[in-house]
Design an enzyme around this catalytic site. Sequence first.
Site, PDB file in Angstrom:
ATOM      1  N   HIS A  47       1.284  -1.177  -0.143  1.00 61.19           N
ATOM      2  CA  HIS A  47       0.085   0.551   0.057  1.00 61.19           C
ATOM      3  C   HIS A  47       0.922   0.931   0.184  1.00 61.19           C
ATOM      4  CE1 HIS A  47       0.144  -0.078   4.325  1.00 61.19           C
ATOM      5  NE2 HIS A  47       0.142   0.898   4.391  1.00 61.19           N
ATOM      6  N   ASP A 104       0.062  -7.960   1.896  1.00 60.24           N
ATOM      7  CA  ASP A 104       0.554  -6.124   2.235  1.00 60.24           C
ATOM      8  C   ASP A 104       1.668  -6.001   2.062  1.00 60.24           C
ATOM      9  OD1 ASP A 104       0.608  -3.881   2.304  1.00 60.24           O
ATOM     10  OD2 ASP A 104      -0.123  -3.574   4.043  1.00 60.24           O
ATOM     11  N   SER A 157       3.841   2.683   8.132  1.00 59.41           N
ATOM     12  CA  SER A 157       4.195   2.228   7.218  1.00 59.41           C
ATOM     13  C   SER A 157       5.051   1.460   6.623  1.00 59.41           C
ATOM     14  CB  SER A 157       2.623   1.446   5.607  1.00 59.41           C
ATOM     15  OG  SER A 157       1.466   2.267   6.726  1.00 59.41           O
TER      16      SER A 157
END
Length: 257
Positions: free
Chosen positions: A64, A109, A203
């Site tokens: 992402h 992910d 992230s």
Amino acid sequence: MVLIRVLANLLILQLSYAQKSSELVVGGHPCNINEHRFLVLVYSDGIQCGGTLINKEWMLTAAHCDGKKMKLQFGLHSKNVPNKDKQTRVPKKKYFFPCSKNFTKWDKDIMLIRLNHPVNNSTHIAPLSLPSKPPSQDTVCNIMGWGTISPTKEIYPDVPHCANINIVDHAVCRAFYPGLLEKSKTLCAGILEGGKDTCQGDSGGPLICNGQIQGIVSVGGDPCAEPRVPALYTKVFDHLDWIKSIIAGNTAATCPL
């Protein structure tokens, strides 16, 4: 609320799915300049993420975090006063598991990036080892990143922050994250009492256990670091064969972009 832990500017983010973002290390301390030689700062279309160098030509981050204009910074500590051996690269190819960018909050992910040029090992640059086995419950692991250090405000540090958290029983995360499968390729990690967590801007960064990358920062609660709300990390060990196959040149099972 569940948040993907990226940092966006005022532009509208165009990701594989749209969701409010959140993740920096909350409850930690400034990392020692020599303890994160593998840590990568990723900028992409207004998004800030982390990443991990796994050899001189390859790195891992979250799917992402993908964007059209990715800039990868190695050997960085202070963003305001860069190290002399800092190196900047861009992706040569990006690989998604398995041949699809259609990941969900709980699955796929992960992104493997081949650099346009290898980086050189230096005082502040060196790769992190891939896992030899998965971590067990209660293992103490390290998180790090330039993400926000406040669970409720966007306060971003000049240097990465580090904290220790624990591998938590997957059932705890399944209780908080609806739809999370029992055999999901994720790790559940945090402090059940709260107070320490990855957060907005973290992230794609590493979850490090016993000197190996075991997880990739993916999804967490909002606000960050709440009691009994561990974060979810993509489980690197469950993708190990795929990673090694791509690096070895077998791209038949994936799609380079």
